[in-house]
Design an enzyme around this catalytic site. Structure first.
Site, mmCIF file in Angstrom:
data_model
loop_
_atom_site.group_PDB
_atom_site.id
_atom_site.type_symbol
_atom_site.label_atom_id
_atom_site.label_comp_id
_atom_site.label_asym_id
_atom_site.label_seq_id
_atom_site.Cartn_x
_atom_site.Cartn_y
_atom_site.Cartn_z
ATOM 1 N N HIS A 1 38.160 22.854 11.441
ATOM 2 C CA HIS A 1 38.943 23.197 10.260
ATOM 3 C C HIS A 1 38.137 23.022 8.980
ATOM 4 O O HIS A 1 38.689 23.024 7.885
ATOM 5 C CB HIS A 1 40.221 22.343 10.238
ATOM 6 C CG HIS A 1 41.062 22.571 11.459
ATOM 7 N ND1 HIS A 1 42.156 23.395 11.468
ATOM 8 C CD2 HIS A 1 40.914 22.125 12.728
ATOM 9 C CE1 HIS A 1 42.670 23.424 12.690
ATOM 10 N NE2 HIS A 1 41.933 22.671 13.473
ATOM 11 N N GLU B 1 13.603 12.578 14.122
ATOM 12 C CA GLU B 1 12.363 11.839 13.855
ATOM 13 C C GLU B 1 11.281 12.170 14.866
ATOM 14 O O GLU B 1 10.094 12.066 14.577
ATOM 15 C CB GLU B 1 12.629 10.325 13.887
ATOM 16 C CG GLU B 1 12.898 9.748 12.520
ATOM 17 C CD GLU B 1 12.918 8.224 12.486
ATOM 18 O OE1 GLU B 1 13.331 7.698 11.454
ATOM 19 O OE2 GLU B 1 12.543 7.558 13.480
ATOM 20 N N LYS C 1 9.450 5.502 1.034
ATOM 21 C CA LYS C 1 9.301 4.041 0.944
ATOM 22 C C LYS C 1 8.280 3.670 -0.131
ATOM 23 O O LYS C 1 8.493 2.725 -0.893
ATOM 24 C CB LYS C 1 8.834 3.475 2.289
ATOM 25 C CG LYS C 1 9.912 3.392 3.346
ATOM 26 C CD LYS C 1 9.389 2.623 4.547
ATOM 27 C CE LYS C 1 10.355 2.710 5.713
ATOM 28 N NZ LYS C 1 9.758 2.216 6.949
#
Ligand code: PA5
Length: 446
Positions: free
Chosen positions: A307, A286, A421
């Site tokens: 792995h 951010e 948003k």
């Protein structure tokens, strides 16, 4: 500050040393940060969180934690992003990732409101069962949808269980001192409130009540956290390149970025650091990912991910470098015992500790990855505890401010978080978003 930084597996990729120009850039960026002369300078209050100005608040946090420990078997912490990840990271870092399942005197801690999953929310309701619980709802803006929805659900559960008056005594709201729906609701209902300071952004807020209260409920002393964080900030804001590892870290990651390494992978060999990696990803992602710039922060849990991601790390696209966080000493040790039959052929490790084996796996990995063209740095901590958690956060936060200014961005805003948003509000039917809802509908969305 008890943290070390080892650059020996990274320097060969930047010409053998960090150049003078880069050192000077890092020092200039540090100066911009500490003098408050850069973009976002109204969000650098985190540099002063440990200067003692908040003693009264710390006492209030301790009192609230004591009350919750006395009347609750569980605490539900509601928050998202910077209002969630610091406490979650600290809890796992200090106690291990199984805090809720280990024998202890302190309440279990559940995190909700960091998404909108009905199943995940219901799981927490099931785990609470009929036990006594309290809620700490955390939202700086007081308007974020995910925690607001979760708060409505858990407030409802509390009110059903205890009645409105008793429920209000079990709700602790951490929010802005004056603004936001949550503050208004808290004033009306009489909840105990804690303040997220105006000049501290979410991802830098772990050592405000945002992180201090949940961690105090788990038994972590806020004074210890603040003191260690403050020491780290002091050490990481000294204008001395050779002594200040935050300057060195900011400089090397910018050098690698300019050399084409666009992904930084946080790698730890302790599962308890998984959420520290999540917190770090938010901090750097951010802060730096804007204006089409920035390193993409990723993370792996080792040795498990060797792995799964190991193949790509060793031989895939050469766009990444790794930042290893090493814990020197385990909190508890296990020795690998001699086995008379040796049917599993493991006696060559008999008498060695599991931590030794883990460290050998790390040495093998850092060497193999360097040989495979992946530069790597190692940050070492003596042990996992409250002091080292706070010191590590202080180091990463200071380095993030320096690094962001070196990159030429404002490290303290997050304009890009708003885009989804707006669409979400429109799709959820929030008043005031009719035009956008229509636009989305015309695009076949919603
Ligand atoms: O770092 C940030 O600013 C964000 O991640 C916020 O913490 C997150 O969006 C939650 O916001 P709020 O605390 O206002 O609910």
């Amino acid at each position: 500050m008890n943290i070390k930084l080892d650059l020996k597996n990274a320097l060969p990729f930047v010409g053998g040393e960090i150049g003078e120009e880069l050192k000077e850039q890092s020092l200039r960026a540090l100066n911009t940060l500490v003098t408050g002369t850069g973009a976002g300078n109204d969000f650098i209050g985190w540099l002063k969180l440990a200067d003692g100005h908040n003693k009264e608040e710390v006492e209030a946090i301790k009192a609230a934690a004591k009350k919750i420990q006395g009347d609750s078997k569980a605490l539900v912490v509601i928050g998202i992003g910077g209002s969630y990840l610091g406490a979650r990271a600290g809890l796992d870092f200090i106690f291990g990732q199984n805090y809720n399942n280990i024998p202890k005197e302190t309440p279990d801690i559940y995190f909700v409101g960091n998404g909108l999953s009905a199943d995940a929310t219901y799981d927490v309701i099931d785990m609470l069962g009929d036990r006594d619980f309290s809620v700490n709802v955390i939202s700086k803006s007081g308007t974020t949808t995910e925690p607001a929805v979760a708060f409505r659900i858990f407030r409802g559960l509390l009110e059903k269980k205890y009645g409105a008056t008793e429920a209000a005594k079990r709700i602790y709201a951490t929010t802005d001192q004056a603004r936001g729906v949550l503050k208004g609701l808290s004033d009306v209902k009489g909840y105990t409130t804690f303040v997220v300071p105006d000049d501290v952004g979410g991802r830098f807020s772990v050592f405000t009540p945002v992180g201090l209260l949940p961690l105090a409920v788990a038994g972590v002393d806020p004074d210890v956290l603040l003191s260690s964080f403050g020491d780290a900030i002091d050490a990481c804001t000294k204008p001395d390149f050779e002594a200040n590892i935050a300057l060195q870290y900011a400089a090397i990651r910018n050098a690698l970025y300019r050399g084409g390494k666009s992904v930084e992978v946080f790698a730890a060999f302790e599962p308890s650091l998984r959420f520290t990696g999540e917190w770090w990803k938010q901090l750097y992602g951010e802060s730096e990912g804007k204006e089409n710039k920035g390193l993409f922060p990723a993370s792996v849990d080792l040795t498990a991910d060797l792995h799964s991601m190991g193949q790509f790390l060793q031989e895939g696209t050469r766009i990444m470098f790794e930042t290893f966080v090493k814990v020197e000493k385990s909190n508890r040790e296990i020795l690998i015992e001699e086995d008379a039959e040796n049917a599993d052929k493991l006696n060559f490790m008999a008498g060695k500790s599991l931590t030794w084996a883990n460290h050998m796996a790390m040495a093998a990995t850092t060497t193999a990855h360097m040989d495979g063209g992946v530069p790597n740095l190692t940050i070492s901590l003596p042990q996992r505890n409250a002091e080292t958690f706070a010191a590590l956060c202080g180091f990463f936060e200071a380095a993030c401010g320096i690094s962001g200014y070196m990159l030429g961005v404002n490290p303290f805003n997050q304009p890009g978080v708003e885009a989804y948003k707006q669409f979400m509000y429109a799709l959820l039917g929030k008043p005031g978003f009719d035009a956008l809802r229509k636009e989305l509908s015309d695009r076949g969305i919603g």
